[in-house]
Design an enzyme around this catalytic site. Sequence first.
Site, mmCIF file in Angstrom:
data_model
loop_
_atom_site.group_PDB
_atom_site.id
_atom_site.type_symbol
_atom_site.label_atom_id
_atom_site.label_comp_id
_atom_site.label_asym_id
_atom_site.label_seq_id
_atom_site.Cartn_x
_atom_site.Cartn_y
_atom_site.Cartn_z
ATOM 1 N N GLY A 1 24.762 109.029 -11.150
ATOM 2 C CA GLY A 1 26.385 107.379 -10.780
ATOM 3 C C GLY A 1 26.370 106.254 -11.509
ATOM 4 N N SER A 2 25.441 106.151 -12.956
ATOM 5 C CA SER A 2 25.619 105.349 -14.114
ATOM 6 C C SER A 2 27.267 104.795 -14.349
ATOM 7 C CB SER A 2 25.552 105.704 -15.404
ATOM 8 O OG SER A 2 25.990 106.623 -15.919
ATOM 9 N N ASN A 3 27.992 106.075 -14.060
ATOM 10 C CA ASN A 3 29.796 105.566 -14.633
ATOM 11 C C ASN A 3 30.002 104.939 -13.060
ATOM 12 O OD1 ASN A 3 30.833 106.844 -16.842
ATOM 13 N ND2 ASN A 3 30.009 108.133 -16.300
ATOM 14 N N LEU B 1 30.821 117.453 -8.686
ATOM 15 C CA LEU B 1 30.265 118.604 -9.687
ATOM 16 C C LEU B 1 30.903 119.656 -8.607
ATOM 17 C CD1 LEU B 1 26.626 118.531 -10.986
ATOM 18 C CD2 LEU B 1 29.340 117.735 -12.414
ATOM 19 N N ILE C 1 37.322 120.691 -5.914
ATOM 20 C CA ILE C 1 37.843 119.929 -5.256
ATOM 21 C C ILE C 1 38.927 120.376 -4.082
ATOM 22 C CG2 ILE C 1 39.674 118.004 -4.650
ATOM 23 C CD1 ILE C 1 36.932 117.548 -5.997
ATOM 24 N N ASN D 1 39.469 112.461 -12.781
ATOM 25 C CA ASN D 1 38.260 113.424 -12.770
ATOM 26 C C ASN D 1 38.276 112.848 -14.384
ATOM 27 O OD1 ASN D 1 35.815 114.460 -12.930
ATOM 28 N ND2 ASN D 1 37.254 115.990 -14.288
ATOM 29 N N HIS E 1 36.070 113.982 -17.712
ATOM 30 C CA HIS E 1 34.998 115.008 -18.287
ATOM 31 C C HIS E 1 34.806 114.870 -19.624
ATOM 32 C CE1 HIS E 1 34.112 119.339 -18.285
ATOM 33 N NE2 HIS E 1 33.872 119.731 -19.216
ATOM 34 N N ASP F 1 39.133 121.744 -14.537
ATOM 35 C CA ASP F 1 39.377 120.764 -16.060
ATOM 36 C C ASP F 1 40.903 121.218 -15.775
ATOM 37 O OD1 ASP F 1 36.742 119.703 -15.413
ATOM 38 O OD2 ASP F 1 36.211 121.467 -15.855
ATOM 39 N N GLU G 1 32.992 106.519 -21.942
ATOM 40 C CA GLU G 1 33.064 106.460 -20.617
ATOM 41 C C GLU G 1 33.113 105.384 -20.013
ATOM 42 O OE1 GLU G 1 31.395 111.825 -18.705
ATOM 43 O OE2 GLU G 1 30.584 109.199 -18.296
HETATM 44 C C1 GAR Z 1 29.111 112.525 -16.626
HETATM 45 O O1 GAR Z 1 29.034 112.509 -18.204
HETATM 46 C C2 GAR Z 1 30.809 112.434 -16.697
HETATM 47 O O2 GAR Z 1 31.498 112.489 -17.223
HETATM 48 C C3 GAR Z 1 30.292 114.360 -16.045
HETATM 49 O O3 GAR Z 1 28.786 113.928 -15.444
HETATM 50 C C4 GAR Z 1 28.281 112.988 -15.955
HETATM 51 C C5 GAR Z 1 27.964 112.387 -14.394
HETATM 52 O O4 GAR Z 1 26.850 110.918 -15.120
HETATM 53 N N1 GAR Z 1 30.997 114.714 -15.095
HETATM 54 C C6 GAR Z 1 31.078 116.485 -15.279
HETATM 55 O O5 GAR Z 1 30.043 116.803 -15.994
HETATM 56 C C7 GAR Z 1 32.212 117.008 -14.503
HETATM 57 N N2 GAR Z 1 32.196 117.614 -15.191
HETATM 58 P P1 GAR Z 1 27.050 110.245 -14.263
HETATM 59 O O6 GAR Z 1 25.997 110.432 -12.846
HETATM 60 O O7 GAR Z 1 25.646 108.973 -14.865
HETATM 61 O O8 GAR Z 1 28.495 109.112 -14.117
#
Ligand code: GAR
Length: 189
Positions: A13-15, A86, A89, A103, A105, A146, A175
């Site tokens: 969940g850092s994003n 992941l 939907i 989303n 990616h 995607d 990101e």
């Molecule tokens: C992120 O890099 C995001 O782009 C990816 O998961 C990571 C989550 O990081 N998403 C996918 O791969 C979706 N297909 P986070 O939990 O630290 O935000």
Amino acid sequence: MSIKLALFASGSGSNAENIVHFFSENPLFEFPLILSNKSDAFVHERAKKLQIPSFTFSREDFLDGEKILTLLKEHKIDYIILAGFLLKIPLTLINAFPQKIINIHPALLPKYGGKGMYGIRVHQAVAESGDNESGITIHFVNSNYDEGSIIFQAKCPVLKTDTAEMIADKVHALEYEYFPKIIEETCNL
Ligand code: GAR
């Protein structure tokens, strides 16, 4: 009237946290809830710290979509943001939020997308490919993994000596820089 966003995250969940921080001084954007398919995902710890209620749903409830839809309607959610989410939907949600599910990616779609391509697996595939660049793709979500229309892409160089973890760090930096800004632009229209 504020714009209400629900964040969906399956892991760290850092994003999600970065997005909430970005909008913390902007009263136009609100984050009433964070949703996850994993009860032990670190995003719940982040949600506590951010004082945002977080919920975990079962696989069955997710596939059915109705309970989640009710929760989203109760909170008057305008947009769904997938920040490291992941699961595919379900149609119930796609139909209820047309062009309103966004989303991110961690690669340059259409390369390295589709079922099973997420997180570090994507970066491993890029490292093994010999490609000299990777990046991020921010896109609307449709019923295929995607494949929804692309809103924004940004690139970073990949060196022959880069490991998957090194590529992941570069992609995460993109990101953090761009995802909140693109959300702001896209949801402000
Ligand atoms: C992120 O890099 C995001 O782009 C990816 O998961 C990571 C989550 O990081 N998403 C996918 O791969 C979706 N297909 P986070 O939990 O630290 O935000």
